[in-house]
Design an enzyme around this catalytic site. Structure first.
Site, short mmCIF file in Angstrom:
data_model
loop_
_atom_site.label_atom_id
_atom_site.label_comp_id
_atom_site.label_asym_id
_atom_site.label_seq_id
_atom_site.Cartn_x
_atom_site.Cartn_y
_atom_site.Cartn_z
N HIS A 82 11.87 -22.01 -54.81
CA HIS A 82 11.83 -21.48 -56.20
C HIS A 82 11.85 -19.95 -56.24
CE1 HIS A 82 11.15 -25.46 -57.70
NE2 HIS A 82 9.94 -25.57 -57.18
N ASP A 126 13.92 -31.82 -52.27
CA ASP A 126 12.62 -31.68 -52.91
C ASP A 126 12.72 -32.26 -54.32
OD1 ASP A 126 9.96 -29.71 -52.61
OD2 ASP A 126 10.63 -29.92 -54.68
N HIS A 139 11.75 -31.09 -56.96
CA HIS A 139 12.06 -30.02 -57.93
C HIS A 139 13.40 -29.37 -57.59
CE1 HIS A 139 7.57 -30.23 -57.67
NE2 HIS A 139 7.70 -30.25 -58.98
N ASP A 188 7.85 -34.26 -52.04
CA ASP A 188 7.13 -34.55 -53.29
C ASP A 188 7.85 -35.57 -54.18
OD1 ASP A 188 9.03 -32.57 -53.60
OD2 ASP A 188 7.66 -31.09 -54.47
ZN ZN Z 1 8.73 -29.48 -55.06
#
Ligand code: ZN
Length: 297
Positions: free
Chosen positions: A111, A147, A149, A234
């Site tokens: 990120h 991931d 995200h 995750d």
């Molecule tokens: Zn993540």
């Protein structure tokens, strides 16, 4: 160290190393000096981000940019060591010492933007690893991010470039809000970004289809010299943050799919998220077993 209750905890690193040991994988931790690691971070980030983190770490408290990114006295060291391990991993691959390398790092990185920390990430570890390979003349590269995200920082860094093909498979809509299917790159990089957004609740079969699609898009566009993997765990069914239903054998299958498509080209996997300790350890083991061809069919 993050404050009590923060999901991104030092014990995650132990889980990542235990999982690697169980899989018999080549795992690297940083051996390079701070100055070299900071130089590597500079290939991705503004000096101002690096210096904000350093200054707050020296003070021993504060936040870099967002409440998700608390800082302690050890944060700067943890962040540059994570970048350092990824640069080390790139060097291991360049030297031909291993074809599969696991960079067991925290904090995560995907990120982190040019001048902005977010989502537990300070420095973009995988982008620094890619820059390190490219600087040695090794390319083009694929970055595959599974991931839960979207890897917004990585996407942004390479969005207008054609030396790195970025593919992300993630829950959507979800944090950080980016990663829709119509984000496909710009300029010279048009067609070198591929997002495969999935609705919450996706199971193993849905993931296998999405990963196959993403990998296929890569090989239709480039022949990667190295496959870099933003390996977040995750999307595991027990993860407290993600809303997906991937199983541990599911991660093994994803590893096997990557091994197959890589066709013997080196794979550098970098840890991103994964916030339930046992699920993280077992998923790392499964994924690395799959990558190395050791998983049960
Ligand atoms: Zn993540």
């Amino acid at each position: 160290m993050t404050p009590p209750g923060h999901p991104e905890r030092p014990e995650r690193l132990a889980a990542a190393l235990e999982g690697a040991a169980a899989a018999g994988a080549v795992a690297v931790v940083s051996t390079i000096a701070e100055a070299s690691a900071v130089d590597a971070a500079r290939t991705v980030h503004a000096a101002s981000l690096i210096e904000r983190l350093r200054a707050l770490s020296d003070r021993g408290r504060g936040f870099v940019d967002t409440p998700d990114n608390p800082v302690s006295a050890g944060s700067f060291r943890a962040a540059w060591r994570a970048v350092g391990a990824c640069v080390d991993a790139a060097a291991v691959i360049e030297a031909g010492k291993a074809d599969i390398v696991w960079a067991a790092v925290r904090p995560p990185g995907h990120h982190a933007r040019h001048d902005h920390a977010m989502g537990y990430c300070f420095f973009n570890n995988i982008a620094a690893a890619a820059e390190s390979l490219l600087a040695r003349g090794i390319g083009p590269l694929a970055i595959v991010d599974f991931d839960v995200h979207h890897g917004n920082g990585t996407q942004e860094h390479f969005y207008q470039r054609d030396d790195v093909y970025f593919v992300s498979i993630h829950q959507y809509p979800f944090f950080p809000g980016t990663g829709s299917a119509d984000e496909t790159g710009a300029g010279r990089g048009l067609g070198f970004t591929r997002n495969v957004p999935l609705a919450a609740g996706a199971d193993d079969e849905t993931y296998f289809g999405a990963v196959a699609l993403g990998l296929d898009e890569v090989t239709r566009t480039i022949r990667p010299a190295v496959w870099l993997i933003s390996a977040g765990f995750d999307a595991h069914q027990n993860d407290p943050l993600g809303g997906m239903r991937l199983s541990e054998p599911g991660f093994a299958r994803i590893g096997a799919m990557i091994a197959e498509v890589s066709g013997g080209s080196p794979v550098l996997a970098v840890m991103e998220g994964g916030y339930e300790r046992k699920a993280l350890r077992e998923s790392v083991r499964s994924f690395l077993d799959g990558l190395a061809g050791n998983a049960a069919p």
